[in-house]
Design an enzyme around this catalytic site. Structure first.
Site, PDB file in Angstrom:
ATOM      1  N   GLY A 172       2.731 -15.515 -38.740  1.00 50.92           N
ATOM      2  CA  GLY A 172       4.395 -14.825 -38.304  1.00 50.92           C
ATOM      3  C   GLY A 172       5.056 -14.978 -39.729  1.00 50.92           C
ATOM      4  CD  GLU A 173       6.804 -19.034 -41.259  1.00 54.71           C
ATOM      5  OE1 GLU A 173       6.963 -18.726 -42.281  1.00 54.71           O
ATOM      6  OE2 GLU A 173       6.776 -20.014 -40.483  1.00 54.71           O
ATOM      7  N   GLY A 174       6.658 -12.835 -41.307  1.00 56.57           N
ATOM      8  CA  GLY A 174       6.527 -11.909 -42.278  1.00 56.57           C
ATOM      9  C   GLY A 174       5.460 -12.393 -43.238  1.00 56.57           C
ATOM     10  CD  GLU A 187       7.178 -13.308 -35.738  1.00 58.50           C
ATOM     11  OE1 GLU A 187       7.424 -14.283 -34.971  1.00 58.50           O
ATOM     12  OE2 GLU A 187       6.189 -13.151 -36.282  1.00 58.50           O
TER      13      GLU A 187
END
Length: 336
Positions: free
Chosen positions: A303-305, A163
């Site tokens: 974050g961001e995966g 995300e």
């Protein structure tokens, strides 16, 4: 294919009817593991991961060849409350960075041999400020769930969802607080790096948001307190379950989103493994609530995966050993 639901009730019903693990494949994978040329249990959790993965893929000797990483982006109306050290405009700027290949998740996806998709969800229309009422209407959350559902490639054999959304650690903390109780302070962290005053403000916002939305549970917690990017991740995780695609969970925000699924349907996250525990203060407690033991602990909090993308390589290692090693019989080695 298009999403097969148009209401939250229909989405929940689909998830409730989703297939479970293939017990036959899992049993055969466990038997194979017991015959590999190594002492029993010598590969530790790699053995457990391989057997779990085999059960979901329905084959006792699986490989990982087509990982997919999907990053969802959304904007939050709650940023009006001053909960982030960065302005909401950063969300769109980071989406452009993803699309141009310049972010950490681009490099980590490439290192894992994963296809990366970036899905921006109505960035020009932030969700409502959840201290004033629900963040999304039913139509809005269904649209975001559908975007996540449709983003999953059916040929994927392991999925990571990530995300980007300024303000989304506040949403994640509010979801965790309403699902699992305790004090708001238990779930609120510094996110993008707010100071002590900013942290206190986030606690206030989480407390007020949960109170005004009357302590919602399950997918209502996602609708009332979440964001479009959290709902996108939930839709993708649910679609992966339908397709028997194992999912590697990322950090605090992804875990909070996934927790709404677990609260809505028992066993909804059985196809999910925790990729890592992040440095965001409440992530470990949230994983404990879901009974998910993280694979990695690298003090990451991007974050961001990103943490889950690193863990793809661990799953690949597990499958390489499980499916590539010889059994004692194949190697002509005595196991006596």
């Amino acid at each position: 294919m298009s999403a097969e639901f148009s209401t939250l009730a229909a989405f929940t019903a689909l998830l409730a009817g989703a297939p479970g693990v293939d017990q036959k494949a899992m049993g055969e994978a466990e038997a194979r593991n017991g015959q590999l040329t190594k002492p029993p249990g010598a590969l530790g959790r790699l053995e457990d991961i391989a057997i779990w993965y085999a059960g979901w893929r329905g084959t006792p000797r699986p490989n990982i060849e087509a990982p997919q990483v999907i990053v969802f982006a959304g904007n939050h109306g709650v940023t009006k409350q001053g909960v982030s050290a960065f302005p909401a405009e950063v969300t769109e700027q980071m989406v452009l960075n993803f699309q141009h290949g310049g972010a950490a998740i681009n490099q980590l996806s490439k290192a894992a041999g994963a296809d990366l998709d970036v899905i921006a969800l109505d960035l020009d229309t932030p969700t409502a400020d959840f201290t004033q009422g629900p963040a999304m209407s039913e139509a809005e959350i269904v649209a975001a769930l559908s975007a996540g559902w449709n983003a999953v490639n059916p040929d994927t054999d392991v999925l990571v969802v990530g995300e980007m959304g300024i303000g989304n650690t506040t949403s994640a903390a509010a979801i965790a607080h309403t699902l699992y109780g305790g004090a708001a302070e238990d779930w609120v962290g510094r996110g993008t790096g707010v100071g002590d005053a900013g942290l206190a403000n986030k606690v206030r916002v989480v407390r007020e948001g949960v109170a005004i939305n009357d302590t919602p549970k399950g997918l209502e917690a996602l609708r009332c307190l979440g964001g479009r990017e959290l709902a996108g991740m939930v839709g993708a995780i649910a679609r992966a379950r339908i397709l028997r695609i194992p999912v590697i969970l990322d950090g605090f925000i992804a875990t909070a989103a996934a927790a709404t699924l677990a609260d809505a349907v028992e066993g909804a996250l059985d196809h999910v493994v925790a990729g890592h525990v992040s440095a965001e203060s409440a992530h470990g407690a949230l994983l404990a609530q879901l009974d998910k033991r993280p694979i990695l602990d690298l003090n990451m909090r991007l974050g961001e995966g990103s943490g889950a993308a690193v863990a793809i390589n661990i799953l690949k290692a597990a499958m390489a050993c499980h499916s590539g090693m010889a059994t004692f019989a194949e190697a002509g080695v005595s196991d006596a």
